[in-house]
Design a protein around this motif. Sequence first.
Motif, PDB file in Angstrom:
ATOM      1  N   ARG A  94       0.827  -1.210   0.000  1.00 12.35           N
ATOM      2  CA  ARG A  94       0.000   0.000   0.000  1.00 12.35           C
ATOM      3  C   ARG A  94       0.860   1.258   0.000  1.00 12.35           C
ATOM      4  O   ARG A  94       1.962   1.265   0.541  1.00 12.35           O
ATOM      5  N   THR A  95       0.305   2.294  -0.595  1.00 10.59           N
ATOM      6  CA  THR A  95       0.983   3.584  -0.580  1.00 10.59           C
ATOM      7  C   THR A  95       0.980   4.166   0.822  1.00 10.59           C
ATOM      8  O   THR A  95       1.956   4.787   1.243  1.00 10.59           O
ATOM      9  N   LEU A  96      -0.127   3.968   1.545  1.00  7.33           N
ATOM     10  CA  LEU A  96      -0.231   4.530   2.892  1.00  7.33           C
ATOM     11  C   LEU A  96      -1.236   3.746   3.716  1.00  7.33           C
ATOM     12  O   LEU A  96      -2.305   3.378   3.224  1.00  7.33           O
ATOM     13  N   ASP A  97      -0.868   3.531   4.952  1.00  8.31           N
ATOM     14  CA  ASP A  97      -1.751   2.929   5.940  1.00  8.31           C
ATOM     15  C   ASP A  97      -1.687   3.822   7.169  1.00  8.31           C
ATOM     16  O   ASP A  97      -0.585   4.212   7.587  1.00  8.31           O
ATOM     17  N   VAL A  98      -2.828   4.193   7.712  1.00  2.43           N
ATOM     18  CA  VAL A  98      -2.880   4.992   8.939  1.00  2.43           C
ATOM     19  C   VAL A  98      -3.792   4.261   9.916  1.00  2.43           C
ATOM     20  O   VAL A  98      -4.999   4.146   9.683  1.00  2.43           O
ATOM     21  N   ASP A  99      -3.205   3.744  10.984  1.00  6.00           N
ATOM     22  CA  ASP A  99      -3.961   3.006  11.994  1.00  6.00           C
ATOM     23  C   ASP A  99      -4.040   3.789  13.291  1.00  6.00           C
ATOM     24  O   ASP A  99      -3.057   4.420  13.697  1.00  6.00           O
ATOM     25  N   ILE A 100      -5.188   3.719  13.942  1.00  2.00           N
ATOM     26  CA  ILE A 100      -5.327   4.247  15.300  1.00  2.00           C
ATOM     27  C   ILE A 100      -4.885   3.131  16.237  1.00  2.00           C
ATOM     28  O   ILE A 100      -5.521   2.082  16.302  1.00  2.00           O
ATOM     29  N   LEU A 101      -3.782   3.361  16.941  1.00  2.00           N
ATOM     30  CA  LEU A 101      -3.290   2.373  17.895  1.00  2.00           C
ATOM     31  C   LEU A 101      -3.991   2.522  19.234  1.00  2.00           C
ATOM     32  O   LEU A 101      -4.449   1.546  19.822  1.00  2.00           O
ATOM     33  N   LEU A 102      -4.051   3.756  19.716  1.00  2.00           N
ATOM     34  CA  LEU A 102      -4.671   4.073  21.007  1.00  2.00           C
ATOM     35  C   LEU A 102      -5.416   5.392  20.871  1.00  2.00           C
ATOM     36  O   LEU A 102      -4.976   6.293  20.140  1.00  2.00           O
ATOM     37  N   TYR A 103      -6.501   5.522  21.593  1.00  2.00           N
ATOM     38  CA  TYR A 103      -7.273   6.762  21.636  1.00  2.00           C
ATOM     39  C   TYR A 103      -7.506   7.059  23.114  1.00  2.00           C
ATOM     40  O   TYR A 103      -8.489   6.607  23.702  1.00  2.00           O
ATOM     41  N   GLY A 104      -6.525   7.760  23.723  1.00  2.00           N
ATOM     42  CA  GLY A 104      -6.575   7.978  25.160  1.00  2.00           C
ATOM     43  C   GLY A 104      -6.726   6.637  25.858  1.00  2.00           C
ATOM     44  O   GLY A 104      -6.166   5.627  25.420  1.00  2.00           O
ATOM     45  N   PRO A 105      -7.514   6.576  26.931  1.00  2.00           N
ATOM     46  CA  PRO A 105      -7.730   5.309  27.639  1.00  2.00           C
ATOM     47  C   PRO A 105      -8.934   4.516  27.111  1.00  2.00           C
ATOM     48  O   PRO A 105      -9.352   3.543  27.720  1.00  2.00           O
ATOM     49  N   ALA A 106      -9.460   4.924  25.950  1.00  2.00           N
ATOM     50  CA  ALA A 106     -10.711   4.352  25.458  1.00  2.00           C
ATOM     51  C   ALA A 106     -10.577   2.889  25.046  1.00  2.00           C
ATOM     52  O   ALA A 106      -9.550   2.454  24.511  1.00  2.00           O
ATOM     53  N   LEU A 107     -11.654   2.162  25.301  1.00  2.00           N
ATOM     54  CA  LEU A 107     -11.851   0.807  24.796  1.00  2.00           C
ATOM     55  C   LEU A 107     -13.036   0.886  23.844  1.00  2.00           C
ATOM     56  O   LEU A 107     -14.159   1.194  24.269  1.00  2.00           O
ATOM     57  N   ILE A 108     -12.805   0.642  22.563  1.00  2.00           N
ATOM     58  CA  ILE A 108     -13.849   0.765  21.550  1.00  2.00           C
ATOM     59  C   ILE A 108     -13.928  -0.544  20.783  1.00  2.00           C
ATOM     60  O   ILE A 108     -12.913  -1.006  20.242  1.00  2.00           O
ATOM     61  N   ASP A 109     -15.100  -1.126  20.761  1.00  2.00           N
ATOM     62  CA  ASP A 109     -15.336  -2.358  20.010  1.00  2.00           C
ATOM     63  C   ASP A 109     -16.570  -2.155  19.139  1.00  2.00           C
ATOM     64  O   ASP A 109     -17.693  -2.399  19.581  1.00  2.00           O
TER      65      ASP A 109
END
Length: 165
Positions: A94-109
Amino acid sequence: MSIPVTAYLLLGSNLGDRTALLRTARAHLAAVAGEIMAASALYETAAWGREDQPAFLNQALAVRTFLTAEELLGQCLATEQAAGRERLERWGSRTLDVDILLYGPALIDQPSLTVPHPRLAERRFALVPLAEIGPEVRHPRLGLSVTELLARCPDPLPVRPWLGN
């Protein structure tokens, strides 16, 4: 007014002018997602998941954002699209991949977003740059610091500082 959150993102590229693509992605994210508080060095890593492709350049960012996690994901996807990202196969080049590793202390499912990134603890290419800018940041699900996660990481693939341009 909402309260700012520090989100940790991982940029990756293994097609085209990788350094230019990461530089452009940083500028785009700074304009649309929030202030970049820290950026790791660039690291070159072998491809993970599908190893029959070019090596990646990766970089972690700490972004102070007022966006919700879903809005931030939208901006990450828009940044990928602006870089010509095509989703042809899982773990493909891929030319670019941008992943969110952490978002503060949030747990998101949610179907479209899982935070912390579900494979963060298994990926040296994400943990090495993240440890550079946030070694004491704690994984909200596992309760371990990034440094501790890196020490326990089972991924054997090398992660090397990028000495290119």
